[in-house]
Structure formats: C-alpha cells, structure tokens
Design a protein around this motif. Structure first.
Motif: not given
Lengths: 424, 296, 301
Positions: A260, B228, B271, C123-124, C126-127, C130-135, C137, C141, C244-245
């Motif tokens: 990141q 998923n 999705i 939505s999957s 883990p993905i 991951l998206l949240w980790s980007w949110v 940021h 973020g 993941i976070l």
C-alpha cells in the motif's frame, strides 16, 4: 386451483444458466489450456510476479507442451500471499505439486520434513551449469535443493525532483531526507509501518548497522538471537527517530504495508525509498514521469554496505509423480529465450549466463543491483523464521506506538525468539 | 371432491394479504430518505470500486485522491475479459454455485420437513448436529478435508466443491426451512390429506409454495456462499480451467503491487450475476407467500 | 369418528419416525461423511506433538492445552473474540432489522434498493476486504478524503495503524458484510406476518413502534433466534476481515481466536497449538449454541 407460477420462476433460472453458460462456450472454443491425455503432466505452482503477464504464463505452457506430447506441464497460477497455505495444505495432504516456485528460505523447512527431491536428478547438467554460481543459494546440507528463479538485491531509488543527492551513509540520508521533507506535498523518506509478510525495513537498517539476526556457530547453525545487539538497537532507534522525531516519513505510515505504501513513491511524493527490482515496471504502470536515480542502500558511518538480497527458488517435491516431466520443463524454460524474457518482465537481473548477455539487462538499475549483490546478505536460513520475524515486527510496532523503547522491545523479541528456537 | 389439489379457501383463511401495505404510508418520505442514507453508507466501497474501475492505471495513485476520474475509460473491461480469461472463471463459479444450491435444496428440504413436521427420536440432536459444522472454520478443517478429498479423488473437481459448499450451507438451510415449515398451520396440510392428497403431493403443492420466501432465502444464501467461497477452491483446485472467480480475482493482486483498476473491474463484473439473479428472484421472496398462493 | 382418528394417529406415528429417518439420511450422511474425519483429526492434533505439516509425532496428553492456556495473551485474544462477536452480531441485527423494515415498505424503486443492499454480501469476502483496505488507506483512501472534504473531521485517524482504530475498522467490515444477510432473512420473516394483525392494531389506534414491538418482533422471533445464533458462529470464526486488514497487528492487539489459529497453523506451523485453540473455540460455541437451543426447544414445546 391456481398455484404458484413456477413456470415463470423456472424460466428466469434457466435464462441465468444460459447467460452464464454463454461466455464459457466462447472460452471452450479458444482454449489450449488443458493438457489432458498426455503421458506425463507435471504440475507447477506458479507464483505471480508483478510484470509477468498472463500471456507469458500461457505462452510458456503452450510452447513446452508443443515440444513433446509425452511430457506436459500445467502451470497453476497461485497468488503469492496464498502460496505458503496452498503448498502446506498440499504437502500435508500428501499430494504435492511436482515443482513450485517458493521463497528460498522455505527450502530448509521442507528439507527437514523430507519433502524435497534433488533437482539435479531431473534437470540437465547443462541447465544447472548455466546458472551463476553466486545465485545458487538454495543449498541445504551441502546439496543444491532448489534452483534459483529470481534473485534481487534491494537498493535505493531516489526521486531526483525531491531528493537532495545520493547519500553515502545513513546519517547523510537522514540529513537529506530532512532537507527534502515538505509535508503534505512531499516527504523525505518512505517507511513501512504496518506489519506485512516480510521484515524488509528493519533488515535494511540492521544490516546497514553491521548487525545480524542470529549468532552463527562454528558448524554453520544458528545460535542465540542477536537482534538486541548494539547494532539492532541502533537500527531501530534510528528508524524511530526518522519516523517519530524528525517526522520525515510519509503521513499515515503506520497504516501502510509495503504494497500500500510504495505507490506513494510512484506518485511523486517521496524522496528516498528502499525498494527492489519491480520499481521500474511499477513506475511505468503508474505513469510516473519524475527523474529517478538508483543507488546502494547506504551503511551507517564506519560500516560496510550490506544490502538485503531476496531469492526465490524452484523446488522439486519427492512425493510427486511426474518429476521427470517437471525436469524437462525446467530444462526447456532455462535454456530457451523464455527465461530471459521472464527476468525482463519481472525486472530481476538474470541468473543464467545465457540470459545475462541480453541487451535488456544493460540499464542503470541492473548495474546497481549486480553491484549490490556482491556484498548482499539474505534472510537467515532457519525453519522457524516466520515466527521469529513476527516477534521482531512486534518489537518495531511497539516502538512506533511508544509502548517500549527500542532496547526493551528488542530484548523482549530476542528472548521470545530464543524460546521459539529452544536456545537457552 | 378433487383428489390432488387443495381448496384455495384453506390457504386463503390462514394467509391474508402481505404485511407490507399501507400502515406505513405516512412515513413514506422518511422511509425513502433513510433508505438513501443507509444505501450511501452500505455502498460506499462500491462507489470507490466504480471510480477505480473507470481509470487508467496512471490515475490510480494520486494524492489527494479524486472521486471523479479525469479521463474516464472503459478499457479495463476489455482488458480483464480478453487477457485474463475471465469467462472461464465465470463458468466455474456458475457451475459450483448452481450445483451447490441445487444439492443443498435437495438435501435440506426433506430434512427440514422431517424436523418440522414429524415426530421421532433424535430430532433435537440432529438439529444440533447441523450446527456443529459451523463451529469449525474452514481454516481449521482444510487440511483433513484435503486428505479426504485426495483419497476419494475429488480434488480438482467441481463435484468436490459443490458437495462441500452444499454441506457448509446446510445448517442455515435446515434451521431456516424447518422454522418456516413449522410456522405453516397444520390445518392446511390436514385439509389436503382429507382431500386425499399424499404426503409428497402435499409438500410439493402446499408446503413448498407457501414457504417460497424461505426457499428463496436459502437458495440465495447457498448461491452467494458458493459463488464467493475462497479457501476450499484455493486449496483443492489446481487445474486453471476449473478455478472459480474468487481465485481469478486474485490474479490482479500482485506480490509488490496490486492492479487496482483491473481488480475493481473484475470484482464489479463478479457481483453482477449475483445481483441479477437476486433481482429476478426477489419477487418470490416478497410476494411468494400470498401473492402467488392467493391471487395465482 | 374420534376412535378412527386415534387409531390412525398411532399407526401414523410409527410410519412417521421411519419416514423421518429416511428423509434425514442424505443430509446426515453428508455431514458425517465429510466432517467426522476432520473433527477427529483436529482433536488428535490437540493432544499430540505435531510436525511442521501437522502430522502426529508423539502423544502429549494435555501438554498443548497447558501451554496454550498458560499464555496470558491467549486469554486476551479469547476475550477479544467474545467482544468482537457480541458487538458485531448486535450491530448486524440492529442494522439488519432497520433495513428490513425500510425495505418492507412499498415505494417506487424498492426492488432496486433491495438489490443494491445485497451487494456487500454478493461480493467475494477477501476481495471486499482488500477493497476496504484501499478505502481506509491513509493517503489514497477515499474514506479519509471524504471525511475531510465534507468537513466531518480534519484529522481522520490512520485506521489500520493503531490497535483501537484497527479493531473498529475491521469490525465495521465484518458488520458491513453481515448486514445484508440479516436484512434479507428478517425481510423474508416479515412476509409471513398476516396483515389483518396490523389492521386490527390500526383499529385499536396503536402507534408504529408498538406495532413493531407487539406484532412484528414476536412474529419473527424464531427467525431472529436462528439468524443471530448462526451469525454468532460465523462472526466468531470470521478470519478475513481482521487478517487481511491488520493481520492481527499491531503487536497482536487486534487478533481474535481464528486469526491466531490461522497464524499458528499456517505461519508458525504449530498445528498442535492451533488445534487446541480450535477445540476451545468449539467448546465456547457449543456452550453458546446449547443455551440458544434450550431456549429454542423449550418454546417449541
């Protein structure tokens, strides 16, 4: 009686199935993926390298499979973060792949468990001889148990727009970072503050201070942990000084892992970063336009430059059935132009003599990397490293969160590591 | 007297129009406002997803970040579809999810009916047994399961994943469905018996239609869970052509950097089928009970 | 007439239990077939010393249990697991209920709204994380950016950098993923409430809150029980949101039992310790379920 119109319901469901089925047909038409029915199909767990494309993986597979129908390869892409889990599960379950790309330090662990086969039995001598002697790091108990795939020393990348020249020592780096720092527009130095899979940041500074992770006994095995040596404390104190006193690192560094954080450099926000070979392709992808200089990670004053080098290997697993096909594949890969292409895409300096003559490897970055590899040091080859590494990460975090002084934190880490390794 | 159908009057007596209706009429503006607020919160990451997927890779890393991309583009869609063989992953996920939902229904409906309607010894124990599966995370059982699957040759096969996903969803299906079946007044069923219907006919023609919301919920639940599922697929599937979407998405997560613009594009596409399916089926969820049975 | 019914009933009962076992056979066979070996193997691992692949080496008795339970950190992690589960399930239930009530009102576009509310669940995992980790940021973020832009706060936290904010960030993601499931199940339950109940309440001049409390809530009580129980089991074992976070960091201060199990098994290769923790998890969840189940079955009779 009039009942529920299941008919309509069913139609919707059928439509969905057809909708999902359609793309698969177009896929089936164009596929050359499966190598079913062949005499011997080896399985390779393929860890994704940034920059090595799907086209490459597929092209390589198809090219090898076209050579001899009796020997086939199935290259299975596995995400790096999940590679260890998948391998562990497959090995523990008694059904390992024939070969896999792994972090070189895992070799030791798998060798101890009796899971490895010697590559020399399956791979041609010509292939092994073509690999630079210095790259053959995967030696366990005197035997070459893993063939190197990629080996890259870490180095420093400098954003010339922000940076103030090439530092010769860590102390100079600090001064230059302070001079370059101008938050929130630009930051002097990049730092990873959130724990992630590798302990690279601390290792850079520890090696630069002349320190090491373990004392080495006369027979080559590791003894007590030495992270709390004077060098270790110096390294961690210095990191803490940069981050929390000088405040020359990027804002929010505590919430950034390597993956990141590095984009901050690509985004033209950071003067100095310690990084690896992927920087070049990542910058291209991010559209970076600033001028960049590559240099060695400087040592502390009075110390010798000792960069960190990280290698990956191909391991052969004794429990698998198609090792011969796997060996033939490795011969094919290393002796054709495919390996050179791989190195170029992944951004790593070539490890075979054949590939090293390619003009693509005649760039400033590769020069810095090959210079660095002369004095470079890798991770300690110890089976419990992942657990030890976590202890050190915790020590670093404690210092950043002001829960302990560097000395206290590292003392605790060293004690915990010795306990993990059963050393009194 | 007709032999195999139920007099609609029985159904009608127990179930009137849905509860939806007018009692909240005066709150409608407030309801819509609150819905919007919650949607805004719940969809926040998807707004991020959408703005990321419309960018070129050059616009992903900018500080301070921007909501609106400067040069919006759709080329990521072309890229993930053509270069990363997304279609194959879609196919695998569809097979696994549809297979698992169907198998799950097939296993759960009889079991739930037995628990709800029949008296027998071990009823509570069996209900509890289904819960036990949920108490061990897949993380814990993945290695022994791998061994089992290796022995019976179900590694690398759709069937293995279909069965596993169906089994892992069974606790929810059976508990929910048995609750649903139980809440149906016995008189309705008895009326059908008196009319001469067999038990099987009663279940098919009376119980299941009335339980449509429960069935739909179960179906959606299993479908989504299977669509998923990540860990089992990662561990058990090696053949590239059999990998489901969850693994396919990980192709964009690298070792040193992630391709956010491609990852978000692919995740968005992943999705869509679930949402479309849900949209198509939700009528049953809502009106299934009364709308269908009464108005026909 | 009465005698005939009685006779029919006893004959019916014998047939009934046979039919019941037949109907249960496939599902029970599946569960036993796939789960018995893994559960036994986890149990064995917990009383053996294992090697780095989890193979049994030497009988250890309760040694592994002593060593795990003698660790102070283990109890902190267990406590955090319970806190995590309680907070998350409570929030999911409340949010899920509110959203289900909102979606139960008829208005134009309701179908679209329902579909959109499903998205976090669709939505999957883990993905999504991951998206949240980007949110989250700190620099790229859009969450912190939006907080600053809208003037909510000028100094948004570095979410994943500190123990408390990391825990909040992770638990929110777990809640966020779990809300749609709750909302959907509650909504399905509300469909089964006959409208005349509300109509007669209307005649008695009852307000909306009272209607919810006296009609809606009792009517979906059973579904509420089932879904909160299952949600508790899933939440307790939710591995992705935290791992993941924050990977349990900094300094293991956001670890819960399942992330600790994962770390011990797949990172440290201490399968014996991981098995002990899995067994302890099982015991905790069994206690929780039996409290629930007793309640559930008592009401049933």
């Amino acid at each position: 009686m009039r009942r529920i119109r299941f008919g309509k319901h069913l139609t919707v469901l059928l439509a969905m199935i057809v909708l999902m089925g359609l793309p698969s047909m177009s896929f089936a038409a164009g596929k050359t993926e499966t190598a079913a029915g062949a005499a011997s199909t080896a399985t390779l767990f393929w860890a994704g390298y940034d920059g090595v494309t799907e086209d490459y993986r597929k092209g390589l597979q198809d090219a090898f499979n076209a050579v001899d129908p009796a020997y086939q390869i199935d290259i299975v892409p596995v995400p790096w973060d999940q590679m260890k889990d998948k391998l562990t599960t497959a090995l523990a379950g008694g059904k390992p792949p024939d070969i896999s790309i792994i972090g070189t330090r895992w070799l030791l662990e798998y060798e101890e468990l009796g899971q490895l086969a010697e590559p020399g039995a399956y791979v041609g001598k010509a292939t092994i001889d073509d690999i630079f002697a210095g790259a053959k790091e995967g030696v366990v108990k005197g035997k070459l148990m893993g063939l190197p795939v990629a080996a890259g020393a870490r180095f420093m990348a400098i954003n010339d727009r922000i940076g103030k020249g090439v530092p010769k020592t860590m102390e100079e780096l600090r001064e230059m970072a302070i001079a370059a720092n101008d938050p929130p527009n630009q930051y002097g130095l990049f730092m990873v503050g959130q724990k992630n899979t590798e302990l690279t940041e601390f290792a850079y500074y520890l090696y630069a201070a002349g320190g090491d992770f373990f004392e080495k006994k006369a027979d080559g095995t590791f003894g007590k942990s030495t992270v709390n040596s004077a060098a270790g404390v110096k390294a961690l104190s210095f990191m803490n000084q940069l981050a929390n006193e000088d405040k020359v690192v990027q804002d929010g560094y505590l919430g950034m892992t390597r993956i990141q954080g590095h984009p901050m450099f690509y985004a033209d926000k950071i003067g100095y970063v310690m990084i690896g070979a992927w920087v070049d392709s990542a910058m291209k992808q991010a559209g970076s336009t600033f001028p960049v200089t590559y240099a060695q990670i400087p040592p502390f004053a009075g110390q010798k430059s000792t960069p960190l080098i990280i290698t990956d290997s191909i391991a052969f697993f004794s429990g698998a059935k198609n090792l011969k096909a796997a060996g033939k594949f490795v011969d094919f890969w290393y002796q054709s132009e495919w390996k050179g292409k791989f190195d170029e895409l992944a951004g790593f300096p070539p490890i075979t003599k054949k590939a090293s003559t390619l003009p693509a490897f005649n760039t400033p970055m590769y020069k810095v990397m090959s210079e660095a590899s002369v004095n470079a040091k890798g991770w300690p080859l110890i089976a419990t490293w992942d657990q030890c590494q976590d202890q050190i990460w915790d020590a670093v975090s404690k210092v950043y969160l002001k829960l302990a002084t560097p000395k206290e934190a590292l003392d605790a880490a060293a004690a915990a590591i010795d306990k993990i390794n059963n050393i009194k | 007297m007709p032999s195999s159908v139920v007099n609609p009057a029985y159904v009608n007596r127990a179930y009137k129009k849905p509860a939806v209706a007018k009692w909240k009429n005066k709150f409608k503006p407030l309801v819509i406002f609150l819905t919007m607020v919650f949607l805004l919160i719940m969809l926040f990451p998807f707004f991020v997803m959408i703005t990321m997927m419309l960018r070129t890779s050059q616009e992903v890393y900018i500080t301070p970040p921007r909501w609106i991309p400067q040069a919006p583009t759709l080329k990521n869609f072309v890229l993930v579809w053509s270069q990363y063989l997304l279609a194959g992953y879609f196919k695998s996920s569809a097979i696994i999810a549809i297979g698992a939902s169907a198998l799950n229904m097939l296993l759960s409906i009889p079991a739930a009916y037995a628990i709800a309607r029949l008296r027998f010894r071990g009823r509570q124990v069996s209900l509890y047994l289904f819960l036990v599966v949920q108490m061990f995370s897949p993380v814990v059982v993945v290695i022994p399961l791998f061994k089992t699957f290796a022995r019976i040759n179900l590694l690398d096969s759709y069937i293995g994943l279909i069965v596993l996903n169906a089994v892992f969803a069974m606790a929810f299906s059976i508990w929910l469905l048995s609750g649903y079946f139980k809440s149906i007044p016995k008189e309705i069923e008895e009326a059908a018996f008196i009319d001469g219907a067999t038990r099987f006919q009663t279940v098919i023609k009376v119980i299941l239609p009335i339980s449509a919301p429960g069935l739909v919920t179960t179906f959606i639940y299993t479908f989504i869970a299977a669509w998923n599922e990540f860990l089992f697929a990662l561990s058990f599937i090696q053949n590239q052509t059999k990998m489901p979407l969850t693994l396919g998405l990980y192709r964009f997560v690298g070792r040193w950097s992630s391709q956010w613009e491609l990852l978000t594009t692919a995740a968005f596409l992943a999705i869509i089928p679930v949402l479309v399916l849900f949209y198509a089926i939700q009528q049953r969820l809502v009106g299934g009970l009364t709308g269908g049975a009464v108005k026909g | 007439m009465a005698e005939r019914a009685l006779f029919a009933k006893t004959r019916f009962q014998a047939k009934e239990s046979r039919l019941a076992y037949l109907l249960l056979l496939p599902s029970v066979a599946c569960i036993l077939g796939f789960m018995v070996y893994p559960l036994i193997s986890v149990g064995l691992m917990s009383i053996f010393r294992t090697n780095r692949l989890g193979w049994l080496q030497k009988f250890a008795g309760l040694e592994n249990y002593y060593s795990v339970m003698g660790d102070k950190e283990f109890w902190q992690i267990t406590g955090r697991s319970i806190l995590w589960t309680t907070l998350a399930v409570l929030s999911k239930t409340i949010f899920g209920m509110v959203i289900a009530l909102l979606l139960n009102v008829k208005y134009f576009g309701r179908k679209i709204a329902r579909m959109l509310f499903i998205a976090p669940w669709a939505s999957s995992v883990p993905i999504s994380v991951l998206l949240w980790s980007w949110v989250y940021h700190p620099q790229f973020g859009l969450l912190n950016h939006t907080l600053k832009m809208t003037g909510i706060t000028n100094n948004p936290p570095v979410w994943l950098g500190y123990p408390l904010s990391g825990f909040i960030a992770a638990i929110w993601v777990d809640i966020w993923i779990g809300i749609p499931f709750m909302a959907l199940v509650f909504l399905a339950g509300m469909q089964a409430i006959p409208e005349d109940l509300y109509e007669s309440a209307d005649m008695d001049g009852v307000n909306a809150f009272q209607k919810f409390y006296y009609i809606t809530l009792p009517s979906i009580r059973r579904i509420l029980q089932i879904s909160t129980l299952l949600s508790a089991l899933w939440t307790f074992n939710d591995f992705n949101s935290i791992y993941i976070l924050t990977a349990g960091g900094p300094v293991n201060m956001t670890d819960i039992l399942i992330t600790s199990i994962y770390k011990n098994a797949f990172v440290y290769a201490r399968f014996d310790k991981a098995a002990v923790m899995a067994i302890i998890t099982f015991i905790i969840l069994t206690i929780l379920s039996s409290i629930y189940a007793r309640h559930y079955f008592r009401e049933e009779n």
